[in-house]
Motif scaffolding. Structure first.
Motif, PDB file in Angstrom:
ATOM      1  N   PRO A 178      53.565  -5.664 -33.699  1.00 17.25           N
ATOM      2  CA  PRO A 178      54.383  -6.399 -32.720  1.00 17.25           C
ATOM      3  C   PRO A 178      55.874  -6.145 -32.902  1.00 17.25           C
ATOM      4  O   PRO A 178      56.359  -6.000 -34.032  1.00 17.25           O
ATOM      5  CB  PRO A 178      54.038  -7.867 -33.008  1.00 17.25           C
ATOM      6  N   CYS A 179      56.579  -6.073 -31.788  1.00 13.03           N
ATOM      7  CA  CYS A 179      58.055  -6.054 -31.812  1.00 13.03           C
ATOM      8  C   CYS A 179      58.488  -7.315 -32.577  1.00 13.03           C
ATOM      9  O   CYS A 179      57.894  -8.385 -32.405  1.00 13.03           O
ATOM     10  CB  CYS A 179      58.567  -6.092 -30.380  1.00 13.03           C
ATOM     11  N   ILE A 180      59.528  -7.206 -33.410  1.00 10.10           N
ATOM     12  CA  ILE A 180      59.881  -8.350 -34.258  1.00 10.10           C
ATOM     13  C   ILE A 180      60.339  -9.567 -33.445  1.00 10.10           C
ATOM     14  O   ILE A 180      60.315 -10.681 -33.940  1.00 10.10           O
ATOM     15  CB  ILE A 180      60.924  -7.995 -35.353  1.00 10.10           C
ATOM     16  N   ILE A 211      59.518 -14.035 -27.711  1.00  7.02           N
ATOM     17  CA  ILE A 211      60.425 -13.442 -26.731  1.00  7.02           C
ATOM     18  C   ILE A 211      59.815 -12.235 -26.044  1.00  7.02           C
ATOM     19  O   ILE A 211      60.086 -11.980 -24.880  1.00  7.02           O
ATOM     20  CB  ILE A 211      61.736 -12.989 -27.441  1.00  7.02           C
ATOM     21  N   CYS A 212      59.005 -11.465 -26.771  1.00  8.16           N
ATOM     22  CA  CYS A 212      58.626 -10.139 -26.282  1.00  8.16           C
ATOM     23  C   CYS A 212      57.109 -10.012 -26.250  1.00  8.16           C
ATOM     24  O   CYS A 212      56.386 -10.801 -26.850  1.00  8.16           O
ATOM     25  CB  CYS A 212      59.248  -9.099 -27.206  1.00  8.16           C
ATOM     26  N   GLN A 213      56.604  -9.002 -25.547  1.00 13.83           N
ATOM     27  CA  GLN A 213      55.161  -8.778 -25.454  1.00 13.83           C
ATOM     28  C   GLN A 213      54.840  -7.332 -25.850  1.00 13.83           C
ATOM     29  O   GLN A 213      53.759  -6.843 -25.563  1.00 13.83           O
ATOM     30  CB  GLN A 213      54.703  -9.050 -24.016  1.00 13.83           C
ATOM     31  N   LEU A 218      62.354  -3.647 -33.644  1.00 14.60           N
ATOM     32  CA  LEU A 218      62.496  -4.106 -32.262  1.00 14.60           C
ATOM     33  C   LEU A 218      61.876  -3.046 -31.361  1.00 14.60           C
ATOM     34  O   LEU A 218      61.938  -1.857 -31.675  1.00 14.60           O
ATOM     35  CB  LEU A 218      63.977  -4.230 -31.890  1.00 14.60           C
ATOM     36  N   CYS A 219      61.316  -3.456 -30.231  1.00 10.58           N
ATOM     37  CA  CYS A 219      60.820  -2.458 -29.283  1.00 10.58           C
ATOM     38  C   CYS A 219      62.008  -1.825 -28.569  1.00 10.58           C
ATOM     39  O   CYS A 219      63.137  -2.309 -28.644  1.00 10.58           O
ATOM     40  CB  CYS A 219      59.869  -3.115 -28.279  1.00 10.58           C
ATOM     41  N   VAL A 220      61.707  -0.751 -27.850  1.00  2.00           N
ATOM     42  CA  VAL A 220      62.758   0.001 -27.155  1.00  2.00           C
ATOM     43  C   VAL A 220      63.497  -0.903 -26.152  1.00  2.00           C
ATOM     44  O   VAL A 220      64.696  -0.739 -25.919  1.00  2.00           O
ATOM     45  CB  VAL A 220      62.136   1.255 -26.493  1.00  2.00           C
TER      46      VAL A 220
HETATM   47 ZN   LIG Z   1      60.589  -6.359 -27.916  1.00  4.12          ZN
END
Ligand SMILES: [Zn+2]
Ligand SMILES: [Zn+2]
Ligand SMILES: [Zn+2]
Ligand SMILES: [Zn+2]
Length: 340
Positions: free
Chosen positions: A56-58, A64-66, A75-77
């Motif tokens: 998972p993105c941190i 916050i993110c999926q 972190l994701c892009v």
């Molecule tokens: Zn993310």
């Protein structure tokens, strides 16, 4: 928005986290770039589409993110585009931040699909795009520090209060806007970014013909005039909104906003209603707009049945259609020599 498919064949929508049918974890795999389901096996998560081991993105830690990455602890892009986040000690701020990130992800995925900057050629490197989501505060001397939503040199700042629907609706009524949404803010501000990073370099002449020369009109004077005397009575003949009459920069940004609205409706309609609208950069944009307007009229009727706002409240005059066609053409423009 495009949809994905769960391993059980259920459709996955943009904001889904768990499949309502098979309870699989859902999200966006940044390796295969798809909205997909994930399978948990012995403490390991695997993307059901590309089968990569996924982490998972941190930002998922804050809800916050999926997104899922190929490496842990990153972190994701998409989250990496945000430079400043609100303090994390207030649950309300985290909720607002979450809405911001969701709208931002929607925006960036759309730009990527369309091939508009920051994803064109080397624009991303030369003209990086960043976001900051800030709250109004008070400095050490007790002076209020108000956050102004806007764009400057690739940095889009949005006041976190805009994620509060009561605040947004109050301003919408005060300013006489037909609609005021987070995704609308994102699309407007990225319009300024596209103006600065791309349009002025690749198509300056045509830009001047359609919107006027922004350098010839003092921005602060134009703003003062707009708020003092309002737009000209016949503004809808040439402009997509009353605000667009203020200055060529705002005209361009408002036009980008509506272009992206139209393309979003067309994308969703292809994904959900089985339409086969050509959304490519070479597509005949006027035909596409006509097809989208048919959808808009129909869905607006459903909205009005329920007392909601029309789907796309803007009037598209012939002059506005020319401006929209220009934004469309920017997608296939070739990089010009940088303007000195
Ligand atoms: Zn993310
Ligand atoms: Zn499922
Ligand atoms: Zn994948
Ligand atoms: Zn603006």
């Amino acid at each position: 928005m495009k949809t994905g498919t769960c391993r059980c064949d259920n459709r996955i929508f943009f904001d889904n986290h768990t499949c309502v049918s098979c309870e699989a974890s859902l999200g966006r795999c940044t390796v295969c770039d798809s909205l997909t389901s994930f399978t948990q096996r012995k403490n390991r998560l695997r993307c059901d589409t590309c089968e990569v081991q996924a982490y998972p993105c941190i930002n998922q830690e804050h809800g916050i993110c999926q997104c899922y990455n190929a490496k842990p602890g990153q972190l994701c892009v998409w989250c990496a585009y945000t430079r400043v986040i609100p303090p994390l000690d207030q649950p309300e701020s985290i909720q607002r931040w979450s809405r911001m990130e969701s709208a931002k992800r929607r925006l960036l995925l759309q730009l990527k699909d369309l091939g508009l900057p920051p994803f064109v050629g080397d624009t991303a490197e030369e003209y990086p795009l960043l976001f900051e989501f800030r709250e109004d505060s008070v400095d050490e001397n007790g002076n209020p520090q108000k956050v102004i939503t806007g764009h400057q040199n690739g940095l889009i700042t949005i006041n976190l209060k805009e994620a509060d629907s009561v605040h947004r609706e109050t301003l919408r009524v005060q300013l006489g806007e037909p609609q005021r949404t987070l995704i609308g803010h994102m699309r407007h501000e990225v319009g300024h970014y596209i103006d600065w990073s791309w349009a002025m370099r690749v198509a300056k002449g045509r830009y001047h013909e359609l919107f006027g020369d922004p350098d010839a009109i003092d921005y602060s004077e134009a703003m003062k005039r707009h708020y003092e005397s309002g737009p000209p009575a016949d503004w809808a003949d040439q402009h997509v909104s009353a605000y667009a009459t203020m200055h060529p920069w705002e005209d361009f940004a408002e036009t980008v906003n509506v272009y992206l609205d139209i393309m979003a409706i067309a994308t969703t309609s292809n994904a959900l209603a089985g339409k086969k609208l050509d959304l490519s950069a070479d597509a005949d944009h006027r035909k596409l707009v006509q097809a989208v307007l048919k959808i808009v009229i129909e869905v607006s009727e459903y909205n009005l049945d329920l007392g909601l706002l029309p789907l796309l409240p803007e009037q598209l005059s012939p002059a506005v259609l020319d401006k929209l066609a220009f934004i469309h053409e920017l997608r296939s423009a070739k990089k010009a020599e940088p303007v000195a």
